[in-house]
Design a protein around this motif. Structure first.
Motif, PDB file in Angstrom:
ATOM      1  N   LEU A 154      47.521  39.433  36.314  1.00 55.49           N
ATOM      2  CA  LEU A 154      46.250  40.155  36.252  1.00 55.49           C
ATOM      3  C   LEU A 154      45.307  39.796  37.424  1.00 55.49           C
ATOM      4  N   PRO A 155      45.086  38.513  37.684  1.00 56.69           N
ATOM      5  CA  PRO A 155      44.224  38.205  38.839  1.00 56.69           C
ATOM      6  C   PRO A 155      44.765  38.796  40.133  1.00 56.69           C
ATOM      7  N   ASN A 156      46.123  38.780  40.272  1.00 57.35           N
ATOM      8  CA  ASN A 156      46.721  39.361  41.493  1.00 57.35           C
ATOM      9  C   ASN A 156      46.337  40.808  41.652  1.00 57.35           C
ATOM     10  N   MET A 157      46.468  41.488  40.507  1.00 58.91           N
ATOM     11  CA  MET A 157      46.163  42.916  40.553  1.00 58.91           C
ATOM     12  C   MET A 157      44.715  43.148  41.013  1.00 58.91           C
ATOM     13  N   VAL A 158      43.839  42.258  40.618  1.00 57.74           N
ATOM     14  CA  VAL A 158      42.425  42.424  40.996  1.00 57.74           C
ATOM     15  C   VAL A 158      42.183  41.950  42.431  1.00 57.74           C
ATOM     16  N   VAL A 159      43.009  40.979  42.809  1.00 57.88           N
ATOM     17  CA  VAL A 159      42.849  40.429  44.171  1.00 57.88           C
ATOM     18  C   VAL A 159      43.186  41.473  45.218  1.00 57.88           C
ATOM     19  N   GLU A 160      44.148  42.342  44.895  1.00 53.35           N
ATOM     20  CA  GLU A 160      44.631  43.328  45.882  1.00 53.35           C
ATOM     21  C   GLU A 160      43.491  44.114  46.585  1.00 53.35           C
ATOM     22  N   PRO A 161      42.629  44.745  45.788  1.00 55.93           N
ATOM     23  CA  PRO A 161      41.553  45.485  46.456  1.00 55.93           C
ATOM     24  C   PRO A 161      40.662  44.589  47.336  1.00 55.93           C
ATOM     25  N   GLN A 162      40.541  43.342  46.908  1.00 56.66           N
ATOM     26  CA  GLN A 162      39.720  42.412  47.705  1.00 56.66           C
ATOM     27  C   GLN A 162      40.333  42.221  49.096  1.00 56.66           C
ATOM     28  N   ASP A 163      41.694  41.969  49.084  1.00 56.72           N
ATOM     29  CA  ASP A 163      42.392  41.822  50.370  1.00 56.72           C
ATOM     30  C   ASP A 163      42.272  43.090  51.202  1.00 56.72           C
ATOM     31  N   HIS A 164      42.453  44.169  50.422  1.00 57.29           N
ATOM     32  CA  HIS A 164      42.377  45.453  51.103  1.00 57.29           C
ATOM     33  C   HIS A 164      41.013  45.607  51.771  1.00 57.29           C
ATOM     34  N   LEU A 165      40.032  45.224  51.001  1.00 57.61           N
ATOM     35  CA  LEU A 165      38.671  45.288  51.551  1.00 57.61           C
ATOM     36  C   LEU A 165      38.550  44.395  52.779  1.00 57.61           C
ATOM     37  N   LYS A 166      39.125  43.177  52.545  1.00 61.30           N
ATOM     38  CA  LYS A 166      39.065  42.215  53.663  1.00 61.30           C
ATOM     39  C   LYS A 166      39.749  42.799  54.888  1.00 61.30           C
ATOM     40  N   LYS A 204      27.572  43.544  49.786  1.00 58.18           N
ATOM     41  CA  LYS A 204      27.164  43.610  48.378  1.00 58.18           C
ATOM     42  C   LYS A 204      28.354  43.922  47.479  1.00 58.18           C
ATOM     43  N   MET A 205      29.106  44.957  48.009  1.00 62.75           N
ATOM     44  CA  MET A 205      30.289  45.393  47.234  1.00 62.75           C
ATOM     45  C   MET A 205      31.281  44.230  47.045  1.00 62.75           C
ATOM     46  N   PHE A 206      31.435  43.557  48.213  1.00 63.38           N
ATOM     47  CA  PHE A 206      32.370  42.425  48.197  1.00 63.38           C
ATOM     48  C   PHE A 206      31.947  41.367  47.169  1.00 63.38           C
ATOM     49  N   GLU A 207      30.607  41.079  47.240  1.00 60.76           N
ATOM     50  CA  GLU A 207      30.085  40.064  46.314  1.00 60.76           C
ATOM     51  C   GLU A 207      30.250  40.517  44.848  1.00 60.76           C
ATOM     52  N   MET A 216      35.693  40.007  39.746  1.00 55.24           N
ATOM     53  CA  MET A 216      37.011  39.374  39.709  1.00 55.24           C
ATOM     54  C   MET A 216      36.968  38.052  38.924  1.00 55.24           C
ATOM     55  N   ASP A 217      35.884  37.277  39.216  1.00 51.40           N
ATOM     56  CA  ASP A 217      35.747  35.998  38.505  1.00 51.40           C
ATOM     57  C   ASP A 217      35.657  36.218  37.003  1.00 51.40           C
ATOM     58  N   LYS A 218      34.831  37.250  36.686  1.00 53.55           N
ATOM     59  CA  LYS A 218      34.639  37.523  35.253  1.00 53.55           C
ATOM     60  C   LYS A 218      35.962  37.948  34.598  1.00 53.55           C
ATOM     61  N   ASP A 263      37.960  36.303  31.682  1.00 57.38           N
ATOM     62  CA  ASP A 263      38.373  37.057  30.471  1.00 57.38           C
ATOM     63  C   ASP A 263      39.871  36.938  30.244  1.00 57.38           C
ATOM     64  N   LEU A 264      40.567  37.113  31.368  1.00 55.71           N
ATOM     65  CA  LEU A 264      42.041  37.081  31.231  1.00 55.71           C
ATOM     66  C   LEU A 264      42.523  35.705  30.784  1.00 55.71           C
ATOM     67  N   MET A 265      41.837  34.698  31.355  1.00 54.99           N
ATOM     68  CA  MET A 265      42.239  33.332  30.963  1.00 54.99           C
ATOM     69  C   MET A 265      42.058  33.130  29.461  1.00 54.99           C
ATOM     70  N   SER A 266      40.890  33.567  28.989  1.00 52.81           N
ATOM     71  CA  SER A 266      40.655  33.375  27.537  1.00 52.81           C
ATOM     72  C   SER A 266      41.620  34.242  26.732  1.00 52.81           C
ATOM     73  N   LEU A 267      41.878  35.473  27.274  1.00 51.72           N
ATOM     74  CA  LEU A 267      42.835  36.365  26.582  1.00 51.72           C
ATOM     75  C   LEU A 267      44.212  35.709  26.505  1.00 51.72           C
ATOM     76  N   LYS A 268      44.578  35.098  27.656  1.00 48.05           N
ATOM     77  CA  LYS A 268      45.878  34.432  27.722  1.00 48.05           C
ATOM     78  C   LYS A 268      45.950  33.316  26.681  1.00 48.05           C
TER      79      LYS A 268
END
Ligand code: ATP
Length: 863
Positions: free
Chosen positions: A448-460, A499-502, A508-510, A514-519
């Motif tokens: 799950l974090p990977n999936m969210v990280v992707e757009p970040q890299d893309h943005l980067k 701003k978008m990045f932040e 992503m952190d949230k 969430d995912l951690m607690s879900l896990k």
């Protein structure tokens, strides 16, 4: 592969006739006569037939019959005893036992040793004996040493298996089990103890799984070779209880069982162990104290011998009962086999009707003095030869445990697989709920974090991309331009991207949180689910086990109940048989039956009289024995008494037929009326003695003058009638009186009921192939007993052709005053049909019916 369960196998029976020995001469056996075969009461016709030749010549067939010339080796070969050794090596149980009266050669057959008296010790110890081989060549050695030799010889040749041999040796002395190999149970140990007390015997317990009885704490020694085993055997022999008596110098006073256990282990698969046992049994012989005791013996020794004889005979009696019951069971008749009633039969349970191969060697004596004993031995031997065993191979219990554990492991594996599958299904369900979980929980949580990280890299990358373009050498010239253009174009958008990045980063952190607690929740839930399932399964298993235990307990209770009931049934059967035997003896004595029974009876009688006479002379009449004898005689007397009573009653009935035929008969007038009492009823009269029991009273019509009967209900109560003979006329007149008062008189129809009972009882006996319902049989029998006299009355009635009216009944419960005497008239077996014509007949009696008129006439003619 060989089958583990064999077909039914009959017990093999061999008869061995021993030759004449010195003892026979000292016992004054008429040798000359008996040496001639045709004059003997018992002789051997061929190797399968024994002829008994008393009054009737009879041939008895067996598997083998061995004449007196046969040596020990012949016996071993003829009976194919090596086969029994083979069976044991193959994993089956086998038993060889010797049976017969004392001095018939059982110990000789099983052991073949001569016993040497140990004269050095006094008192009881003088019986202590040491076995010695009979000859140097050992040609007389018996079955046991031969089997031991053969066994070790046989196992040597087997390559695929290795064997372990164990032995144990016990004796049953006075119904206690002693370990002959245990020094604490040695004869010396307890004979020399200060109070001369025997040690406690060993306990038996029933092994339900193997359906056999085992002895607790019995020593069992591993034997590496035949010599070792024979050493143990000889050690045990020295502890065996032996005595000397008139029929045998060295007589076994206990039943001895040598058990040789063979453990065969497959070399390739050492888990595969088969355990089999060979039991070699030398029984003590049945004996009669009158024959075994003589005047030379001291009182103390005589008493001891007697006590021993009682116990020996008791256990042999149970053995014979077991054989008889098994024999009946073969014919589909018997049911309960009383194995538990003696230690001997308990230990032989699997050999008789069980899972062993079995050979019985019945030993008989050539002397005609023991003809009756020989006949009895032959009879039980032939019964035993009809019993079937079902030999089965015995796998080691350890093997069973191992295979059970293997099964358990397999089933746990299956459960684990199921649990995995269930978890897989749960995961699929989650994915269907849109949770985007990948293959495993772990993966899903991390992916799950990977999936969210992707757009970040893309943005980067999208942010870093223009810089790389600026570094391109081909576009170096344009780079500055482009950069400046891009800077100028994107510069205003930069804060937005930032701003978008932040924003993305916090999102992503949230999400990661969430995912951690879900896990965590998911894994906890999974664990919880699994745990719950295991808990549930454990609970289920526990419940099943509990139920199983309860059922087991119920089963045991029922088994015990059934056992108890079966015991009772068997007891009744035995009693019944005993009574039949006695009756047949009585019949024989009264003239008609066989010579054998008469002979037996007279010999028993002679024996008793001689015994008593001897005791009287010696001034040692034993009170207990006397009481027992009196009891026995009493029992016999009561049977005789009953027979006599019956005969007497028959006579009296005939007498009173004459009275009925004319009240003025001389017989009647010659009776002492004041002394004699009469049962009286409706024309049938019968004299009884005052001592007759209640049963004897409970029959026929009775009238009573006693006031207590006035309270009774005549319909249901049998009424005892004791009236003076002078009252008979009153009774007769009473019938007349009732008829005059308009009562219809019915003939008694009880004989139909009697017949019906008789038929039912006969049918019950005929249909007894599936076992008799003894309760029903007893009920019928007891009512038939009540009918016995009724029976004679029925015949009587028949002869009178119903002319005597036997059923007179007044209104239920009422009493009648005739000639100033109170009469209550009731019946039990002769329950009459009562028909009162009309109620008003009391007031205005109707004329009697045609039938009753004619009866009345005949009745009036009669009296
Ligand atoms: N076949 C035989 N050949 C020679 N002697 C024999 C034979 N059978 C028995 N005897 C002898 O008969 C005597 C009695 O035999 P044995 O002691 O074996 O009888 P038993 O049936 O065991 O008696 P008990 O029940 O009293 O122990 C012994 O002296 C024995 O040597």
């Amino acid at each position: 592969m060989r089958k583990n369960i064999r077909n039914k196998e009959k017990i093999k029976v061999a008869i061995r006739l021993r030759p004449y020995i010195d003892q026979d001469i000292t016992n004054n056996v008429d040798l000359e006569q008996q040496m001639q075969e045709d004059q003997r009461l018992l002789y051997i016709k061929d190797n399968r037939t024994v002829i008994t030749n008393s009054k009737v010549k009879k041939a008895h067939k067996f598997d083998k019959v061995l004449s007196e010339e046969m040596s020990q080796q012949d016996l071993y070969e003829e009976c194919r005893i090596d086969k029994y050794v083979d069976h044991v090596v193959d994993g089956y149980n086998a038993t060889v036992f010797a049976y017969g009266q004392t001095g018939s050669g059982k110990t000789f057959t099983m052991e073949g040793y001569k016993y040497k008296m140990n004269e050095t010790l006094n008192g009881f110890s003088q019986f202590e004996s040491t076995p010695v081989a009979m000859t140097r060549q050992n040609e007389n050695i018996g079955i046991i040493p031969r089997i031991v030799g053969e066994l070790f010889h046989k196992i040597q040749g087997v390559e695929l298996k290795k064997y372990r041999i164990y032995c144990s040796y016990l004796q049953i002395y006075q119904e206690k089990i002693y370990d002959l190999l245990n020094p604490l149970h040695s004869r010396k140990e307890y004979l020399q103890s200060s109070n001369n007390q025997q040690p406690e015997g060993l306990k038996l317990h029933f092994d339900a799984r193997n359906d056999r009885f085992n002895v607790d704490n019995l020593y069992k020694f591993e034997c590496k070779n035949a010599k070792e085993l024979m050493n143990y055997f000889h050690y045990g022999l020295k502890n065996k209880v032996m005595s000397s008596h008139a029929l045998n110098e060295a007589s076994s006073r206990s039943h001895c069982i040598l058990s040789i256990t063979v453990e065969s282990i497959e070399r390739e698969n050492p888990d595969n162990i088969i355990v089999s046992t060979m039991q070699l049994v030398d029984l003590a012989g049945s004996e009669r104290s009158s024959q075994t005791l003589n005047a030379n013996l001291s009182e103390q020794i005589s008493l001891k011998l007697k006590k021993e004889a009682i116990e020996i005979n008791k256990s042999l009696f149970t053995l014979r009962q077991v054989v008889s019951m098994l024999n009946k069971a073969e014919g589909g008749k018997g049911n309960y086999v009383p194995y538990r009633e003696s230690k001997l039969t308990s230990l032989l349970k699997h050999s008789l009707g069980g899972n062993s191969f079995c050979l019985m060697i019945a030993c008989i004596s050539p002397s005609s003095k023991f003809f009756n004993e020989n006949i009895s031995t032959l009879m039980y031997a032939s019964k035993a030869s009809c019993i079937s065993n079902k030999p089965i191979k015995n796998h080691d219990p350890k093997n069973k445990v191992i295979s059970g554990l293997k099964k358990e492991v397999q089933s746990l594996r299956n459960q684990l697989m199921m649990a995995h599958n269930l978890m897989g299904k749960g995961k699929n369900l989650c994915s269907k709920c849109g949770k985007n979980l990948s293959d495993s929980d772990e993966d899903s949580a991390e992916s799950l974090p990977n999936m969210v990280v992707e757009p970040q890299d893309h943005l980067k990358s999208s942010l870093v991309g223009p810089a790389s373009i600026a570094q391109d050498e081909d576009n170096k010239s344009n780079s500055k331009l482009n950069l400046s253009r891009l800077n100028s174009e994107k510069q205003p958008q930069l804060p937005d991207f930032k701003k978008m990045f932040e924003k993305n980063e916090t999102m992503m952190d949230k999400m990661t949180e969430d995912l951690m607690s879900l896990k965590e929740i998911m894994s906890a839930q999974n664990k919880l689910g699994l745990f719950e399932r295991i808990l549930l399964s454990a609970k289920m298993v526990k419940n099943v086990l509990k139920r199983n235990l309860e059922l087991n307990k119920d089963y045991m209770d029922h088994t015990l109940e059934i056992d108890e009931l079966q015991k009772n049934v068997a007891q009744f059967q035995l009693e019944n048989e005993e009574i039949r035997d006695r009756l047949s003896i009585m019949e024989a004595l009264t003239g008609t039956d066989s010579y054998y029974i008469q002979m037996n009876y007279s010999s028993v009688k002679d024996e008793l009289i001689a015994d008593l006479g001897k005791k009287e002379k010696m001034g040692m009449l034993d009170q207990d024995k006397m009481i027992a004898l009196i009891y026995e005689f009493n029992k016999e007397n009561s049977i005789l008494k009953k027979r006599i009573e019956r005969i007497e009653k028959k006579k009296i009935r005939n007498k009173f037929m004459q009275i009925n035929d004319g009240m003025n008969s001389t017989d009647y007038s010659s009776n002492n009326v004041a002394q004699n009492k009469y049962f009286m009823g409706n024309g049938n009269t019968q004299r009884v003695d005052n001592e007759l029991d209640d049963k004897s009273y409970a029959r026929g019509y009775r009238c009573n003058t006693s006031p207590k009967f006035q309270e009774r209900d005549c319909d249901t109560e049998p009424v005892r009638c004791v009236v003076d003979a002078s009252e008979i006329n009153q009774s007769m007149n009473m019938n007349q009186h009732y008829m005059n008062n308009g009562y219809q008189l019915e003939p008694v129809t009880t004989h139909k009921r009697f017949k019906n009972h008789l038929e039912r009882r006969d049918k019950l006996l005929k249909d007894s192939s599936r076992g008799i319902d003894y309760q029903q049989y007893d009920t019928l029998n007891s009512s038939l007993l009540n009918y016995e006299d009724a029976d004679s009355q029925i015949h009587f009635e028949k002869r009178l052709k119903k002319r005597t009216m036997t059923a007179i009944r007044h209104k239920k419960g009422a009493s009648i005053n005739v000639n100033q005497s109170i009469y209550n008239i009731g019946t039990d077996n002769f329950r009459p049909k009562i028909k009162r014509r009309k109620q008003q007949s009391f007031i205005a009696p109707l004329p009697p019916t045609k039938t009753s008129t004619s009866r009345m006439r005949s009745y009036s003619r009669k009296f």
